[in-house]
Scaffold this motif. Structure first.
Motif, PDB file in Angstrom:
ATOM      1  N   SER A 134       0.104  -2.042   6.198  1.00 52.24           N
ATOM      2  CA  SER A 134       0.902  -0.941   6.737  1.00 52.24           C
ATOM      3  C   SER A 134       0.070   0.335   6.756  1.00 52.24           C
ATOM      4  O   SER A 134      -0.859   0.496   5.953  1.00 52.24           O
ATOM      5  CB  SER A 134       2.147  -0.722   5.868  1.00 52.24           C
ATOM      6  OG  SER A 134       2.850   0.439   6.279  1.00 52.24           O
ATOM      7  N   ASP A 135       0.397   1.247   7.680  1.00 49.83           N
ATOM      8  CA  ASP A 135      -0.213   2.577   7.686  1.00 49.83           C
ATOM      9  C   ASP A 135       0.817   3.667   7.433  1.00 49.83           C
ATOM     10  O   ASP A 135       0.531   4.858   7.612  1.00 49.83           O
ATOM     11  CB  ASP A 135      -0.960   2.832   8.993  1.00 49.83           C
ATOM     12  CG  ASP A 135      -0.057   2.748  10.218  1.00 49.83           C
ATOM     13  OD1 ASP A 135       1.155   2.461  10.070  1.00 49.83           O
ATOM     14  OD2 ASP A 135      -0.560   2.954  11.340  1.00 49.83           O
ATOM     15  N   THR A 136       2.020   3.281   7.013  1.00 54.78           N
ATOM     16  CA  THR A 136       3.070   4.240   6.705  1.00 54.78           C
ATOM     17  C   THR A 136       2.816   4.855   5.323  1.00 54.78           C
ATOM     18  O   THR A 136       2.467   4.125   4.388  1.00 54.78           O
ATOM     19  CB  THR A 136       4.444   3.545   6.710  1.00 54.78           C
ATOM     20  OG1 THR A 136       4.679   3.001   8.012  1.00 54.78           O
ATOM     21  CG2 THR A 136       5.557   4.532   6.354  1.00 54.78           C
ATOM     22  N   PRO A 137       2.957   6.166   5.172  1.00 50.42           N
ATOM     23  CA  PRO A 137       2.803   6.757   3.837  1.00 50.42           C
ATOM     24  C   PRO A 137       3.711   6.059   2.820  1.00 50.42           C
ATOM     25  O   PRO A 137       4.901   5.864   3.068  1.00 50.42           O
ATOM     26  CB  PRO A 137       3.230   8.214   4.050  1.00 50.42           C
ATOM     27  CG  PRO A 137       2.922   8.479   5.503  1.00 50.42           C
ATOM     28  CD  PRO A 137       3.221   7.185   6.205  1.00 50.42           C
ATOM     29  N   GLY A 138       3.133   5.639   1.728  1.00 51.29           N
ATOM     30  CA  GLY A 138       3.902   4.910   0.730  1.00 51.29           C
ATOM     31  C   GLY A 138       3.934   3.419   0.954  1.00 51.29           C
ATOM     32  O   GLY A 138       4.459   2.682   0.117  1.00 51.29           O
ATOM     33  N   GLY A 139       3.366   2.955   2.062  1.00 48.73           N
ATOM     34  CA  GLY A 139       3.297   1.521   2.305  1.00 48.73           C
ATOM     35  C   GLY A 139       4.587   0.932   2.853  1.00 48.73           C
ATOM     36  O   GLY A 139       5.459   1.637   3.378  1.00 48.73           O
ATOM     37  N   PHE A 140       4.716  -0.384   2.729  1.00 43.55           N
ATOM     38  CA  PHE A 140       5.893  -1.079   3.227  1.00 43.55           C
ATOM     39  C   PHE A 140       7.118  -0.746   2.384  1.00 43.55           C
ATOM     40  O   PHE A 140       7.033  -0.633   1.146  1.00 43.55           O
ATOM     41  CB  PHE A 140       5.691  -2.606   3.170  1.00 43.55           C
ATOM     42  CG  PHE A 140       4.697  -3.143   4.164  1.00 43.55           C
ATOM     43  CD1 PHE A 140       4.952  -3.110   5.525  1.00 43.55           C
ATOM     44  CD2 PHE A 140       3.503  -3.710   3.727  1.00 43.55           C
ATOM     45  CE1 PHE A 140       4.044  -3.628   6.436  1.00 43.55           C
ATOM     46  CE2 PHE A 140       2.586  -4.240   4.624  1.00 43.55           C
ATOM     47  CZ  PHE A 140       2.851  -4.191   5.987  1.00 43.55           C
ATOM     48  N   ALA A 141       8.264  -0.619   3.048  1.00 48.11           N
ATOM     49  CA  ALA A 141       9.539  -0.563   2.330  1.00 48.11           C
ATOM     50  C   ALA A 141       9.870  -1.967   1.836  1.00 48.11           C
ATOM     51  O   ALA A 141       9.394  -2.968   2.381  1.00 48.11           O
ATOM     52  CB  ALA A 141      10.635  -0.042   3.253  1.00 48.11           C
TER      53      ALA A 141
END
Length: 408
Positions: free
Chosen positions: A163-170
């Motif tokens: 993932s490249d979302t801040p904080g990673g995968f939900a």
């Protein structure tokens, strides 16, 4: 031929457009709607796109397979968000002993780990110092996950998502990915086994024969008559070599000899039908108008290869290898021959016998390459053919005119 096609898992295509879907829709698609798709990389690309459209922040994904192939130990498909194709890399035997592999999540999964999951964007979190993590951080990725794809009989492959979302995968995204793993394993195993069957056939009987077998030519006696230029090659003094040399040295010598001969034959459109101890049988189908020219080009390149092989053998204190090549042209029966339960897909006929007799004659004539007049007429009487006169061949009622291939 590309490595992807060589491994036979990949055939890029334009992906379909589809509406954003619920994760359950992706599972239904995997199980119910991919049966008409032959190549796993196409399914993989569409899977990643569907995950993105359903809200799962997959920015990078890979599928890593251990494959049965004479040249390659493994293969990887790699996808980045926005790509319509997955890149394809093959790995040679011995890769599994390199530091890069040993210090990797793939090795951890192959060694029995059920899951690898690490945040990459928080320096306060202690994570293993895998070599690939520096690369992933440089790409702006924030979390890496890997799971085994368990195939039957203990075969274990690996799929990864980043993932490249801040904080990673939900956690909901992780649950979605994990719920798809069994279906991905099933879908990938079917494609991988189909390709392995094709690869093994191509390895042992050649590409054209393997295709004929896969198309249904499995009944004894089934086959066709084809016109072909026939090449039979044999190694000289192999019995003496095999008696005096260590076993491993004999195998290495044979493999080097067959590489020197086989690569030019395949390069110029010939098909090797079988290896016979220290000899080989190959055909150049006359459906190709350049068959005779290609056969001569293959022999000349093979001779250069054999000179290099002999130079290397002599440096190690071995005598140079001698060889004989017989060439003829004619109609051959191409198909299944053998017992009820054990078949050989090969060629037979008088034309094959004549090529074999010409190869045997090279010993008496002292010429490494002998060709029938019929082949020379097909190839065109050029200065590089020298007549050695009419020769009586065993099994033939009348002598035939024979030519030697002269050095360039």
């Amino acid at each position: 031929m590309t490595e992807a096609n060589l491994a036979g898992l990949s055939n890029h295509y334009a992906p379909k457009a589809f509406w954003p879907s619920h994760p359950n829709d992706i599972l239904n698609w995997l199980v119910l709607e991919t049966s008409d798709q032959r190549f796993i990389d196409n399914i993989f690309v569409e899977l990643c796109q569907r995950l993105n459209d359903s809200g799962v922040s997959v920015a990078r994904a890979s599928m890593n397979f251990m494959i049965q192939h004479p040249q390659w130990r493994g293969a990887r498909m790699l996808w980045f968000r926005g790509q319509t194709e997955a890149s394809f890399t093959t790995y040679a035997y011995g890769t599994e002993t390199t530091p890069e592999y040993l210090n990797s999540p793939l090795n951890a999964i192959h060694s029995g780990a059920a899951e690898i999951r690490h945040r990459l964007d928080d320096p306060t979190i202690d994570v293993p110092d895998y070599d690939i993590y520096a690369e992933l951080r440089a790409e702006g990725l924030t979390e890496y996950c890997a799971w085994p794809l368990n195939h039957t009989l203990g075969k274990r492959h690996v799929i990864t998502f980043s993932s490249d979302t801040p904080g990673g995968f939900a956690e909901s995204e992780i649950n979605t990915l994990k719920s798809l793993i069994p279906a991905i394993a099933l879908v990938s195993e079917i494609r991988l086994k189909n390709r392995m069957a094709r690869t093994l056939l191509e390895t042992y009987v050649g590409p054209h024969a393997s295709q004929a077998i896969l198309d249904g030519a499995t009944r004894r006696g089934s086959g066709m008559t084809v016109g072909a230029a026939i090449l039979i090659c044999d190694l000289r003094n192999f019995t003496q070599i095999s008696d005096l040399w260590p076993r491993d040295d004999v195998i290495e010598l044979l493999n080097g000899y067959f590489d020197a001969m086989s690569e030019p034959i395949e390069k110029f459109g010939g098909e090797i039908l079988k290896f016979m101890g220290d000899g080989l049988l190959a055909i150049f189908p006359l459906s190709n108008p350049d068959a005779s020219t290609n056969l001569i080009a293959a022999i000349r390149e093979a001779q250069i290869n054999l000179q290099a092989l002999n130079a290397a053998n002599m440096e190690r204190g071995h005598d140079p290898l001698g060889y004989g090549i017989g060439v003829h042209v004619g109609d051959v029966m191409y198909g299944n021959i053998g017992s009820k339960s054990r078949l050989d897909f090969t060629v037979i006929g008088p034309a094959v016998n004549i090529a074999s007799r010409l190869e045997t004659l090279t010993k008496l004539a002292g010429r490494p390459v002998l060709l029938s007049e019929k082949f020379v007429e097909l190839a065109g009487r050029a200065a590089n053919f020298e007549s050695i006169g009419a020769q009586t061949l065993r099994g033939l009622e009348h002598p035939i005119n024979v030519y030697a291939l002269m050095a360039e």
